[in-house]
Motif scaffolding. Sequence first.
Motif, PDB file in Angstrom:
ATOM      1  N   LYS B  40       0.838  -1.204   0.000  1.00 35.79           N
ATOM      2  CA  LYS B  40       0.000   0.000   0.000  1.00 35.79           C
ATOM      3  C   LYS B  40       0.880   1.264   0.000  1.00 35.79           C
ATOM      4  O   LYS B  40       0.659   2.204  -0.748  1.00 35.79           O
ATOM      5  CB  LYS B  40      -0.925  -0.019   1.225  1.00 35.79           C
ATOM      6  N   VAL B  43       2.344   1.744  -3.342  1.00 32.19           N
ATOM      7  CA  VAL B  43       1.352   2.279  -4.282  1.00 32.19           C
ATOM      8  C   VAL B  43       1.155   3.786  -4.065  1.00 32.19           C
ATOM      9  O   VAL B  43       1.093   4.568  -5.021  1.00 32.19           O
ATOM     10  CB  VAL B  43       0.018   1.521  -4.153  1.00 32.19           C
ATOM     11  N   ILE B  44       1.144   4.209  -2.774  1.00 28.09           N
ATOM     12  CA  ILE B  44       1.000   5.636  -2.460  1.00 28.09           C
ATOM     13  C   ILE B  44       2.155   6.426  -3.095  1.00 28.09           C
ATOM     14  O   ILE B  44       1.983   7.455  -3.753  1.00 28.09           O
ATOM     15  CB  ILE B  44       0.946   5.872  -0.936  1.00 28.09           C
ATOM     16  N   GLU B  46       3.943   5.497  -5.627  1.00 22.75           N
ATOM     17  CA  GLU B  46       3.751   5.458  -7.086  1.00 22.75           C
ATOM     18  C   GLU B  46       2.782   6.565  -7.522  1.00 22.75           C
ATOM     19  O   GLU B  46       3.058   7.304  -8.482  1.00 22.75           O
ATOM     20  CB  GLU B  46       3.203   4.084  -7.484  1.00 22.75           C
ATOM     21  N   LYS B  47       1.668   6.695  -6.749  1.00 23.78           N
ATOM     22  CA  LYS B  47       0.677   7.714  -7.072  1.00 23.78           C
ATOM     23  C   LYS B  47       1.286   9.099  -6.972  1.00 23.78           C
ATOM     24  O   LYS B  47       1.067   9.979  -7.807  1.00 23.78           O
ATOM     25  CB  LYS B  47      -0.532   7.618  -6.096  1.00 23.78           C
ATOM     26  N   GLU B  48       2.110   9.293  -5.914  1.00 27.22           N
ATOM     27  CA  GLU B  48       2.762  10.601  -5.718  1.00 27.22           C
ATOM     28  C   GLU B  48       3.662  10.936  -6.904  1.00 27.22           C
ATOM     29  O   GLU B  48       3.686  12.064  -7.407  1.00 27.22           O
ATOM     30  CB  GLU B  48       3.593  10.595  -4.433  1.00 27.22           C
ATOM     31  N   GLU B  50       3.424   9.721  -9.951  1.00 22.27           N
ATOM     32  CA  GLU B  50       2.580  10.011 -11.110  1.00 22.27           C
ATOM     33  C   GLU B  50       2.031  11.443 -11.052  1.00 22.27           C
ATOM     34  O   GLU B  50       2.048  12.202 -12.051  1.00 22.27           O
ATOM     35  CB  GLU B  50       1.417   9.012 -11.195  1.00 22.27           C
ATOM     36  N   ALA B  51       1.569  11.827  -9.853  1.00 24.44           N
ATOM     37  CA  ALA B  51       0.999  13.181  -9.680  1.00 24.44           C
ATOM     38  C   ALA B  51       2.056  14.246  -9.951  1.00 24.44           C
ATOM     39  O   ALA B  51       1.821  15.265 -10.635  1.00 24.44           O
ATOM     40  CB  ALA B  51       0.453  13.314  -8.263  1.00 24.44           C
ATOM     41  N   ASN B  54       2.699  14.477 -13.637  1.00 23.91           N
ATOM     42  CA  ASN B  54       1.582  15.171 -14.284  1.00 23.91           C
ATOM     43  C   ASN B  54       1.596  16.666 -13.992  1.00 23.91           C
ATOM     44  O   ASN B  54       1.332  17.491 -14.859  1.00 23.91           O
ATOM     45  CB  ASN B  54       0.252  14.581 -13.849  1.00 23.91           C
ATOM     46  N   ARG B  83       3.759  -3.915 -14.454  1.00 25.56           N
ATOM     47  CA  ARG B  83       3.731  -3.473 -13.055  1.00 25.56           C
ATOM     48  C   ARG B  83       3.835  -4.720 -12.161  1.00 25.56           C
ATOM     49  O   ARG B  83       3.102  -5.675 -12.318  1.00 25.56           O
ATOM     50  CB  ARG B  83       2.413  -2.746 -12.806  1.00 25.56           C
ATOM     51  N   THR B 106       7.254  -0.074 -11.822  1.00 19.29           N
ATOM     52  CA  THR B 106       6.144   0.489 -12.581  1.00 19.29           C
ATOM     53  C   THR B 106       6.719   1.410 -13.663  1.00 19.29           C
ATOM     54  O   THR B 106       7.951   1.457 -13.819  1.00 19.29           O
ATOM     55  CB  THR B 106       5.160   1.211 -11.626  1.00 19.29           C
TER      56      THR B 106
END
Lengths: 225, 416
Positions: B40, B43-44, B46-48, B50-51, B54, B83, B106
């Motif tokens: 988890k 994944v957090i 990874e999201k950071e 990606e953000a 972007n 992934r 990823t």
Amino acid sequence: MKILVIEDEESLRESIVSYLKGEGNICEVASTYWNAMEKINLYSYDCILLDLTLPGGDGLKILSEVKKLNKQEGVLIISARHSLDDKLSGLEMGADDYLVKPFHLSELKARIMAVIRRKNFSGSNLMSFNEINIDLLAMEVRIKEKLITLTKKEYDLLIYFISNQGKVITKNAIAEHLWGDEIDVSDDFDFIYTHIKNLRKKLVEAGAKDYIRSMYGVGYKLENV
Amino acid sequence: MKLAQRYNRANLITSFIILTITGVIYYIAIHFILTGKLDKDLVIEEKEIEAYVNNYGKLPSPGDFLHQKVTYQKNTSGKIIERNFFYDDFYNESEKENEPGRSLITSVDLNGQNYQVTISKSRVESEDLIQLIFMITLAVTILLLVSLLLINRFVLQRIWSPFYSTLGMMKAFNIAQKEEIKPQVTKIDEFNELNDSANAMATRVRKDYRELKSFTDNASHEMMTPLAIINSKLDSLLQTGTFSVAQGSIIEDIYTAIGKLIKLNQSLLLLAKIENNLISDVQNIDMQQLVGDKVLQFQELFEKDGLTLNQELQPFEVKMSKYLADILLNNLFANAIRHNHSGGNIDIILQAGSLTISNTGKSEELDNQLFERFSKSASSEGTGLGLAISKQICALYGFIISYQFQENRHRFLIRF
């Protein structure tokens, strides 16, 4: 001799009386405790045969009564109780002998004679049968004054025969008398024959008549000839 | 195997298996949960990333924080990067050592360029946690097993002690003695029930035994009177007249049979009396004298069969009833004579503490039933009670009687 037979079993009493009677012996009987007590208090006897289990009371109490009355009777206990304690207490209370049932009548007679002899002759103690004379204290046997030498067994045998003169004595009874009834070793009593043969020989050689006869192969009898 | 031991074993094995399974499940579950938590976190992150890409149109700087690393790599091979979560080593810069790690591969696209992103985290903390949990579980298991063992050993032993005391008393139970079974008081129903049953049984057995014994005793007693009558009637019969030799022989046979019956009865009564310990004239007995007297008493019987006797008698005293000593010697002597062959011999050796009577004999070795009642050889004319009585007498005084067959001799030994 006057003998009182205290015995509740009628058949046995009859046998004893018929065996003891004769030759000047008188037998009286009592079959219960009170009957016996009454006779003891009223009469005198030479010997009392006392059964211990009687209707009405314990035979040992009769014995103590006899002793309390200070009577001179010899007391011979005859009892089926083969108990050493009874035997000891009986003898301690002054009985002269103790005979356990079943017994041979010849053994009973011999014991009675011994009891009476001990009571009557304190001192010299003589027994005789015709020309045979026995000094029981010195344990000497004389035939018309002639001393003969017998072994212990032959001597006992002679006294046994004289005590039971005129009666047939079985070999079985002789064996038990000479070797004791606890010795149960032989199933034929033929070995007694040797002792009797030797006794007869010694008596006859010393000049006595041959009084002992074999009876039907069952036993022997000493009687006048 | 003892019940407690058996129970213990089952108990321990079951506890051990269950605890092991529990431990394994526990381990797997915790491992699973912790890995899920790590994933988890990955994944957090990874999201950071990606953000960040972007928002700012560039890659964040490759970070190497405590317990977490992020690396970027241009994907030049043109393959699509899958992934993927996986385990690997995590190099801890500050501690300069490899630690177990968890990584996520990823990809991000930036300005048409595909980048492979690897995010790694150290698993050391979760591993430590698992280890700690494992140690606690192990400690609890050991503690549990040890306490089970101790409980079994001490508590069970105490709980079962009334059982063992009852058992001991049942083992020591002697039908001829009057002692009651006095069980330990206990609050456990089963044992109370056991004690009650044991006592009831003992009472019943004693009662039956007493009845049987008094029956034998009374029967023997009652038989004595008719036997006495038969015996005296036979004596009287003999005086009544003349008999032929044939009749005499019949009468003799009757005498013999009656004699045996009387002997048998007397033996049974004697046995009962010895068993009941009713013979009390215990005294010091000079065995040398008594054996010597017996030899004399049996003299004619030895001579009858032409037996030779060899005796070695040393002084020895023994404490017992004179009456029973007589019977004991009578029985042994009588056997030595009865079961001998003519011209045989008998050795009698009395030493301090032992008496040996050995004799030549007709038969082979006697079987081991010889001390039992009514056990006798086919040729024997005795009652079959002589040796049973001898044994009973020896038992009464704690003597040991034994039999051996050696060099064609029957040998009886009594140790006083």
